[in-house]
Motif scaffolding. Structure first.
Motif, PDB file in Angstrom:
ATOM      1  N   GLU A  30       0.838  -1.205   0.000  1.00 55.70           N
ATOM      2  CA  GLU A  30       0.000   0.000   0.000  1.00 55.70           C
ATOM      3  C   GLU A  30       0.870   1.251   0.000  1.00 55.70           C
ATOM      4  O   GLU A  30       0.454   2.315   0.433  1.00 55.70           O
ATOM      5  N   ARG A  31       2.111   1.112  -0.416  1.00 59.03           N
ATOM      6  CA  ARG A  31       3.027   2.263  -0.427  1.00 59.03           C
ATOM      7  C   ARG A  31       4.082   2.049  -1.503  1.00 59.03           C
ATOM      8  O   ARG A  31       4.290   0.919  -1.963  1.00 59.03           O
ATOM      9  N   CYS A  32       4.760   3.143  -1.866  1.00 60.49           N
ATOM     10  CA  CYS A  32       5.907   3.039  -2.769  1.00 60.49           C
ATOM     11  C   CYS A  32       7.171   2.771  -1.947  1.00 60.49           C
ATOM     12  O   CYS A  32       7.188   2.941  -0.732  1.00 60.49           O
ATOM     13  N   GLY A  33       8.241   2.391  -2.616  1.00 62.66           N
ATOM     14  CA  GLY A  33       9.557   2.320  -1.959  1.00 62.66           C
ATOM     15  C   GLY A  33      10.112   0.919  -1.814  1.00 62.66           C
ATOM     16  O   GLY A  33      11.317   0.733  -1.798  1.00 62.66           O
ATOM     17  N   GLY A  34       9.239  -0.092  -1.642  1.00 65.48           N
ATOM     18  CA  GLY A  34       9.719  -1.470  -1.498  1.00 65.48           C
ATOM     19  C   GLY A  34      10.685  -1.607  -0.344  1.00 65.48           C
ATOM     20  O   GLY A  34      10.332  -1.347   0.813  1.00 65.48           O
ATOM     21  N   ARG A  35      11.933  -1.961  -0.653  1.00 66.77           N
ATOM     22  CA  ARG A  35      12.940  -2.171   0.397  1.00 66.77           C
ATOM     23  C   ARG A  35      13.494  -0.845   0.940  1.00 66.77           C
ATOM     24  O   ARG A  35      14.330  -0.840   1.823  1.00 66.77           O
ATOM     25  N   ILE A  36      13.027   0.259   0.402  1.00 68.84           N
ATOM     26  CA  ILE A  36      13.205   1.559   1.063  1.00 68.84           C
ATOM     27  C   ILE A  36      11.953   1.733   1.899  1.00 68.84           C
ATOM     28  O   ILE A  36      10.843   1.803   1.356  1.00 68.84           O
ATOM     29  N   HIS A  37      12.110   1.757   3.208  1.00 65.46           N
ATOM     30  CA  HIS A  37      10.931   1.720   4.074  1.00 65.46           C
ATOM     31  C   HIS A  37      11.021   2.794   5.167  1.00 65.46           C
ATOM     32  O   HIS A  37      11.557   2.540   6.253  1.00 65.46           O
ATOM     33  N   PRO A  38      10.482   3.975   4.869  1.00 68.61           N
ATOM     34  CA  PRO A  38      10.559   5.053   5.869  1.00 68.61           C
ATOM     35  C   PRO A  38       9.667   4.736   7.073  1.00 68.61           C
ATOM     36  O   PRO A  38       8.550   4.247   6.906  1.00 68.61           O
ATOM     37  N   LEU A  39      10.184   5.024   8.246  1.00 71.15           N
ATOM     38  CA  LEU A  39       9.398   4.847   9.476  1.00 71.15           C
ATOM     39  C   LEU A  39       8.900   6.231   9.913  1.00 71.15           C
ATOM     40  O   LEU A  39       9.398   7.248   9.445  1.00 71.15           O
ATOM     41  N   LEU A  40       7.950   6.242  10.849  1.00 71.07           N
ATOM     42  CA  LEU A  40       7.337   7.515  11.226  1.00 71.07           C
ATOM     43  C   LEU A  40       8.323   8.431  11.962  1.00 71.07           C
ATOM     44  O   LEU A  40       8.900   8.038  12.986  1.00 71.07           O
ATOM     45  N   ALA A  41       8.478   9.641  11.442  1.00 70.35           N
ATOM     46  CA  ALA A  41       9.371  10.615  12.093  1.00 70.35           C
ATOM     47  C   ALA A  41       8.870  10.906  13.510  1.00 70.35           C
ATOM     48  O   ALA A  41       9.661  11.142  14.420  1.00 70.35           O
ATOM     49  N   GLY A  82      16.627  13.781   5.406  1.00 69.36           N
ATOM     50  CA  GLY A  82      15.213  13.503   5.138  1.00 69.36           C
ATOM     51  C   GLY A  82      14.965  12.024   4.846  1.00 69.36           C
ATOM     52  O   GLY A  82      13.823  11.608   4.689  1.00 69.36           O
ATOM     53  N   GLY A  83      16.058  11.262   4.755  1.00 72.41           N
ATOM     54  CA  GLY A  83      15.923   9.815   4.572  1.00 72.41           C
ATOM     55  C   GLY A  83      15.650   9.430   3.123  1.00 72.41           C
ATOM     56  O   GLY A  83      15.362  10.285   2.273  1.00 72.41           O
ATOM     57  N   TYR A  84      15.775   8.123   2.848  1.00 71.44           N
ATOM     58  CA  TYR A  84      15.520   7.631   1.488  1.00 71.44           C
ATOM     59  C   TYR A  84      14.064   7.857   1.070  1.00 71.44           C
ATOM     60  O   TYR A  84      13.738   7.915  -0.115  1.00 71.44           O
ATOM     61  N   SER A 126      19.763 -12.181   3.531  1.00 69.24           N
ATOM     62  CA  SER A 126      18.798 -11.576   4.431  1.00 69.24           C
ATOM     63  C   SER A 126      19.463 -10.690   5.478  1.00 69.24           C
ATOM     64  O   SER A 126      20.655 -10.813   5.748  1.00 69.24           O
ATOM     65  N   VAL A 127      18.652  -9.817   6.032  1.00 73.04           N
ATOM     66  CA  VAL A 127      19.125  -8.866   7.031  1.00 73.04           C
ATOM     67  C   VAL A 127      18.039  -8.682   8.091  1.00 73.04           C
ATOM     68  O   VAL A 127      16.858  -8.656   7.770  1.00 73.04           O
ATOM     69  N   ILE A 128      18.500  -8.554   9.322  1.00 71.66           N
ATOM     70  CA  ILE A 128      17.615  -8.154  10.417  1.00 71.66           C
ATOM     71  C   ILE A 128      18.040  -6.758  10.830  1.00 71.66           C
ATOM     72  O   ILE A 128      19.223  -6.524  11.101  1.00 71.66           O
ATOM     73  N   LYS A 129      17.092  -5.826  10.845  1.00 75.20           N
ATOM     74  CA  LYS A 129      17.424  -4.446  11.214  1.00 75.20           C
ATOM     75  C   LYS A 129      16.523  -4.003  12.357  1.00 75.20           C
ATOM     76  O   LYS A 129      15.301  -4.176  12.284  1.00 75.20           O
ATOM     77  N   ILE A 130      17.140  -3.456  13.392  1.00 77.18           N
ATOM     78  CA  ILE A 130      16.409  -3.099  14.612  1.00 77.18           C
ATOM     79  C   ILE A 130      16.712  -1.641  14.954  1.00 77.18           C
ATOM     80  O   ILE A 130      17.885  -1.261  15.080  1.00 77.18           O
ATOM     81  N   LEU A 131      15.684  -0.821  15.094  1.00 77.43           N
ATOM     82  CA  LEU A 131      15.905   0.574  15.510  1.00 77.43           C
ATOM     83  C   LEU A 131      15.373   0.765  16.920  1.00 77.43           C
ATOM     84  O   LEU A 131      14.210   0.434  17.195  1.00 77.43           O
ATOM     85  N   LEU A 132      16.212   1.284  17.801  1.00 77.98           N
ATOM     86  CA  LEU A 132      15.823   1.511  19.191  1.00 77.98           C
ATOM     87  C   LEU A 132      16.033   2.986  19.516  1.00 77.98           C
ATOM     88  O   LEU A 132      17.168   3.489  19.457  1.00 77.98           O
ATOM     89  N   ARG A 133      14.938   3.671  19.841  1.00 79.42           N
ATOM     90  CA  ARG A 133      15.060   5.080  20.244  1.00 79.42           C
ATOM     91  C   ARG A 133      14.996   5.144  21.772  1.00 79.42           C
ATOM     92  O   ARG A 133      14.064   4.592  22.383  1.00 79.42           O
ATOM     93  N   PHE A 134      15.971   5.833  22.341  1.00 82.08           N
ATOM     94  CA  PHE A 134      16.041   5.939  23.797  1.00 82.08           C
ATOM     95  C   PHE A 134      15.746   7.373  24.240  1.00 82.08           C
ATOM     96  O   PHE A 134      15.799   8.319  23.437  1.00 82.08           O
ATOM     97  N   ALA A 135      15.453   7.511  25.524  1.00 84.42           N
ATOM     98  CA  ALA A 135      15.180   8.846  26.073  1.00 84.42           C
ATOM     99  C   ALA A 135      16.459   9.678  26.098  1.00 84.42           C
ATOM    100  O   ALA A 135      16.407  10.907  25.997  1.00 84.42           O
ATOM    101  N   ARG A 136      17.595   9.011  26.231  1.00 80.31           N
ATOM    102  CA  ARG A 136      18.874   9.743  26.265  1.00 80.31           C
ATOM    103  C   ARG A 136      19.990   8.839  25.718  1.00 80.31           C
ATOM    104  O   ARG A 136      19.840   7.604  25.728  1.00 80.31           O
ATOM    105  N   PRO A 137      21.078   9.432  25.261  1.00 82.21           N
ATOM    106  CA  PRO A 137      22.166   8.607  24.695  1.00 82.21           C
ATOM    107  C   PRO A 137      23.005   7.989  25.819  1.00 82.21           C
ATOM    108  O   PRO A 137      24.144   8.384  26.061  1.00 82.21           O
ATOM    109  N   TRP A 138      22.446   6.990  26.502  1.00 80.58           N
ATOM    110  CA  TRP A 138      23.064   6.430  27.706  1.00 80.58           C
ATOM    111  C   TRP A 138      24.447   5.841  27.449  1.00 80.58           C
ATOM    112  O   TRP A 138      25.288   5.814  28.342  1.00 80.58           O
TER     113      TRP A 138
END
Ligand SMILES: Cc1cc2nc3c(=O)[nH]c(=O)nc-3n(C[C@H](O)[C@H](O)[C@H](O)COP(=O)(O)OP(=O)(O)OC[C@H]3O[C@@H](n4cnc5c(N)ncnc54)[C@H](O)[C@@H]3O)c2cc1C
Length: 423
Positions: free
Chosen positions: A38-49, A179-181, A262-274
């Motif tokens: 339901e979107r363009c980009g395929g393996r380019i996959h923007p996540l919510l800013a 601005g990302g891919y 194959s690739v596993i990609k994990i994004l973790l946003r933290f409250a601070r750069p601990w």
């Protein structure tokens, strides 16, 4: 002059499909893009800013090396690049050290590679030329690079293809699109529409029939589209699912000579750069390499966003195939806890947002990107031939240096459109 008498269907709205469609529509062809998602980009996959604090990328993120097609498109789209700066670290299970990019045997490696005439697999190459104990570190770093970066199997990957990637140091320059891919994809999709191309989402192409010069494209759910030509840009593993006319089917059979990792990609946003608080000299850390379950991590440096991205590529990702996204996030936190010698709960407490994808589980990618085996260049040449109404395009068909990249997809899409327009 406009030539709407020819109708071209492009299967897939990833980088290759969109740029091919843009070129053809701009030249006046009637173009329809059929996209399963339901979107363009395929393996380019923007996540919510809103979730990550910036337009994060769940798929492709970096612009590798010279990437001339990507850079030209970026300047057309008035988008800019930010070069990757900072320090690469590694953690050996006990201590951190700044990663040296140069192995003492690097000159020897380049000399042997430079003299290679016949192709062989990476494993055979190392066995033949660098078997001694003194080369242990070199072997490990090459295998780690082939698996982690190229998502390839050293026992099957072509040393000649990797030589092109390694020899000129091109892979060392990396940048991100401000601005990302996703911004590049938005530009391309807008360009397609501006030139009259139609983009239909939710269309999973299941069959292409050809009779007396007329082509019919069938979608799951029953939609049928007539056209004169089709460009199929789906990732290699998806090719098997599309019923093709005999000649195209015979051509597509060579795809088994192209590796797909194959690739596993994990994004973790933290409250601070601990991590910077745990170890002060990690303030300018970009990449961090380890032997943990999720072995590679990177920051957004020089941007301040407190996001760590975990990466695991290659055949051993199959060991984690039973994990769902939450299981992958947990594995990521465990790896960070082990690297930084912190209780996992302490790290998890600071977690603000997370996203994890095992790309092998993505139904319309079934993996991350292609890599070359010794038979791959020949297979690519066969697949890329414009010798009938069904054409193939996409990153896996790119015969240049940086296979498996967005640049590869864009260059392949341009090549395919160019072949049609020159006929
Ligand atoms: C996690 C990850 C990280 C990456 N990192 C980088 C990076 O940092 N830099 C880089 O340059 N490259 C990177 N890549 C590789 C890059 O994303 C790809 O090489 C490139 O985006 C492929 O573009 P494409 O158009 O060939 O294929 P795709 O983007 O896969 O486009 C094909 C399209 O076809 C659609 N499709 C599939 N089946 C059907 C069907 N039956 N009917 C209709 N449509 C269908 C798909 O949904 C998709 O939209 C990464 C890839 C992944 C997965």
């Amino acid at each position: 002059m406009s030539d709407t008498s020819e109708h071209i269907i492009v299967v897939g709205a990833g980088a290759a499909g969109l740029i091919a469609a843009r070129e053809l529509a701009r030249a006046g062809k009637r173009v329809t893009i059929l996209e399963a998602r339901e979107r363009c980009g395929g393996r380019i996959h923007p996540l919510l800013a809103a979730e990550f604090g910036y337009p994060a990328d769940g798929g492709a993120e970096f612009v590798h090396g010279e990437a001339p097609v990507t850079r030209a498109l970026l300047s057309e789209a008035r988008l800019s690049l930010q070069e990757i700066e900072g320090t690469q670290w590694s953690f050996d299970g006990a201590s951190f050290s700044r990663e040296s990019r140069h192995d003492p045997h690097e000159a020897e490696l380049h000399a042997v590679l430079g003299e290679l005439k016949d192709d062989l697999t990476v494993t055979d190459f190392l066995r033949r030329h660098f078997a001694g104990p003194e080369y242990g570190r070199l072997r490990t770093s090459i295998e780690r690079m082939v698996e982690g970066y190229d998502a390839a199997d050293p026992a099957r990957a072509s040393i000649l293809a990797l030589r092109e990637e390694w020899m000129d140091g091109g892979r060392h320059t990396q940048a991100r699109i401000v601005g990302g891919y996703g911004a590049l994809i938005d530009f391309l999709a807008a360009e397609c529409r501006r030139h009259g191309a139609a983009i239909s989402f939710g269309c999973v192409v299941s069959a292409i029939d050809e009779k007396d010069g007329a082509v019919v494209v069938r979608c799951v759910g029953g939609d049928v589209h007539g056209c004169n030509r089709v460009i199929v840009t789906v990732p290699l593993p998806l090719l098997r699912d599309i019923a093709l006319p005999a000649a195209a089917r015979a051509k597509a059979a060579v795809a088994c000579d192209i590796g797909f990792g194959s690739v596993i990609k994990i994004l973790l946003r933290f409250a601070r750069p601990w991590w910077r608080e745990v170890k002060l000299d990690l303030a300018d850390m970009t990449f961090l390499l380890s032997d943990q379950t999720i072995p590679v991590w990177w920051t957004r440096y020089p941007e301040p966003h407190p996001v760590l991205t975990g990466w695991f590529g290659g055949p051993r990702t199959a060991e984690l195939q039973s994990l769902d996204p939450q299981g992958l996030i947990d594995a990521g936190l465990d790896s960070l806890a082990a690297i930084f010698a912190l209780p996992r709960e302490e790290i998890a407490r600071d977690l603000v947002a997370a996203a994890a994808t095992n790309w092998a589980h993505d139904p319309f990618a079934r993996g991350a990107y292609s890599w070359a085996m010794p038979a791959t260049r020949e297979a690519q040449a066969i697949l890329a031939r414009a010798d009938g109404p069904v054409l193939f395009s996409g990153e896996a068909l790119y015969r240049g240096r940086d296979m498996g990249t967005v640049e590869a997809a864009l260059a392949s899409g341009l090549e395919t459109a160019g072949m049609i327009l020159r006929k």
